[in-house]
Design an enzyme around this catalytic site. Sequence first.
Site, PDB file in Angstrom:
ATOM      1  N   SER A 181       0.838  -1.182   0.000  1.00 14.02           N
ATOM      2  CA  SER A 181       0.000   0.000   0.000  1.00 14.02           C
ATOM      3  C   SER A 181       0.886   1.249   0.000  1.00 14.02           C
ATOM      4  CB  SER A 181      -0.957  -0.036   1.199  1.00 14.02           C
ATOM      5  OG  SER A 181      -1.996   0.890   1.050  1.00 14.02           O
ATOM      6  N   ASP A 190      -9.601  -3.760  -5.655  1.00 14.13           N
ATOM      7  CA  ASP A 190      -9.112  -2.893  -4.586  1.00 14.13           C
ATOM      8  C   ASP A 190      -9.716  -1.501  -4.750  1.00 14.13           C
ATOM      9  OD1 ASP A 190      -7.697  -1.519  -2.662  1.00 14.13           O
ATOM     10  OD2 ASP A 190      -5.752  -2.356  -3.233  1.00 14.13           O
ATOM     11  N   HIS A 244      -8.307  -4.939  -1.229  1.00  8.11           N
ATOM     12  CA  HIS A 244      -7.048  -4.348  -0.782  1.00  8.11           C
ATOM     13  C   HIS A 244      -6.251  -5.306   0.103  1.00  8.11           C
ATOM     14  CE1 HIS A 244      -4.367  -0.961  -0.173  1.00  8.11           C
ATOM     15  NE2 HIS A 244      -4.434  -1.113   1.139  1.00  8.11           N
TER      16      HIS A 244
END
Length: 727
Positions: free
Chosen positions: A575, A661, A699
């Site tokens: 991320s 995501d 995600h």
Amino acid sequence: MSTAPEQPSAPPLAAVRTTTREIHGRTRSDDYEWLREKESPEVLAHLEAENAWTQASTAHLADLRADIFEEIRTRTRETDLSVPTRNRGHWYYGRSFAGKEYGATCRVPVSDPDDWTPPQPAEDCAPDQPALPGEEVLLDLDALAEGHDFFSLGGAAVSPDGHLLAYATDTVGDERYTVRVKDLRTGELLDDVVTGVIGGATWDRAGTSFYYVTVDESWRADKVWRHALGTAQDADELVHHETDGRFFTSVGRTRSDRFMVVASGSKTTSEYRFLDADAPEAGWQVFCAREEGVEYSLEHAVLAGEDRFLVLHNGTGPDFELAVAPLAPTPREQWRALLPHNPAVRLEDVDAFAGHLVVHQRSDGLTQLRILELGAGATPEEPVTDDYLISFDEPVYTVGASGNPGFTQPTVRLGYTTMAIPSSVYDYDVRTRELTLLKRAPVLGGYDPADYEEHRLWATAEDGERIPISIVCKRGSREDSGGGTRPVPTLLYGYGSYEASIDPYFSIARLSLLDRGAAFAIAHVRGGGEMGRRWYDDGKLMKKQHTFSDFAACARHLVATGWSSPDTLVGEGASAGGLLIGAVANQSRELFSGLVAGVPFVDALTTMLDSTLPLTVTEYDEWGNPEADPEVYDYMASYAPYDNVTAQEYPAILAETSLNDTRVLYVEPAKWVARLRATDPAGAGRPDVLLRTEMAAGHGGVSGRYKSWHDRSFTLAWILDRMGLAG
């Protein structure tokens, strides 16, 4: 007869379709923005071609992946039970079962109201038998997941009377959940169905309605609703609409059950509303109006017999102060300090109980739990009768309190771990000050923490700042035949954003690295919160470069001190940590033999230039607004990974993403890899740069524990290959 699909002989090259944009007098060209069209057959075909190349390029690791998966599986107790948590009249716990992905949530009645010792299951409890007498299965998660490629339980909340269960599920991966209500007395579902929810549901004290949050088009949590049982969703009451695009909103209930609270917060500013269940006619009230740069939280406590709000805030200093205020709207000047600001101690949270407070804090880079006793002799002016830390023996550890729903409970449930000691659950009895180990996550196969060594190292950054590193390896793995030490292959992990701290933690999957002679290290770089608020402030906005140079400094320290070498050092981040990895690939490529970027935020400038994209506006306080400020634009353009790809040599790269995501869109790593391929000085498309896209995940990656083990086995096998340990 069928034939195997033809293996690709070269990596796929994305078509160049250049778009340009003029901003602040600068011309920005982008050859691969067309990959953003998620529904396009051409885009999907390109992602599948990348997956095929990744599969072909890693085919030689198939046996190693299978070995690692089996190591994870055989070290994990597949049929297991969490430590039961007491809430009102029941003990609640989760069960896992061999061969099943998700498990079940269960409860049993409390037999003795005065006994806070969690019930223990029989050692030989069969998977198809109740783990405890009187077991009631609340949710069979595998049954709920049946027929879906993805499944996630967003939250499950039992009504105060214990009769109803509101639970939220996501079967797509976009984190938009559907809430349903189950009558636990009959097992039947009520007609109530609420869609588009972020997270789960929170019951009111009466148990006749629940609150939930929805998101806007940019995936910002902006509305709080109240749903009355037995009514349609379109009749739900809008409790709060947060119109400032920088702010998220959320809803909760205090541990005392007296107050509902709605929080609105940006990265730098907070505002709370409260509803008193003892005086609902007063309606929702703003406790203290938002003041730019002032963050605070609200908790209900009873101090020396008087009801008060506890306010944890940064109005008197960046590392926060714990203050007391009346149960009414109160300006900041009238908050009274209970724990004054201390620049050496970052106060992070406070939990209020009838007889004590638990303060979550950190100092010298370590998490700590602090007990404030509210005993006999307390006065409104001096409500705390004792103040101390719960102590532990290990020099580097992580501790936190959770699973403490009861306001009157005399115990504190806490979790504890190190990089060698598996996650451990304790109960701390405030009355006797005894710490009781309830369970240590089992690691099968004769695991012994003493076989591993942990260290805290300190690297020196470019500006002289000392950066902590936590590292673990198999004991003796650094010893050479002459009695000295030798470098070992090392995986260096980093994040460095949002004041999120990557504290030391244990991982069964990581043992497959350590037992093959590798070390695992965490670089506690600036932008995180490990060393207090200043650590965060010094790694965000116009100081973001510190995050990347700190990570490089940690890598150089590992090499300079003989821990590792550039030909066996691998970096990893996910991320915002993926942005870190992308920046390091451009700036410090010579330090690494491989880099893993998970769901990486590598096209940061494009995202922050488009306020219509998910979460962009709320991120201005973290990265800046390059659309409005040319100085911010130039600074972000100087480090954004996608913008700084050039025709230079790069280490091998594995980029991993998910099609669904909603936090970091798949298009960011897809574009990044496309540009990396196009700038290969050898003209071969950088065959050692790989993109792996999960076509049914969000995600957090794939759902289900076996799927996640396969997923991690793939990554670990690639890492071991880059370290020279694949054999």
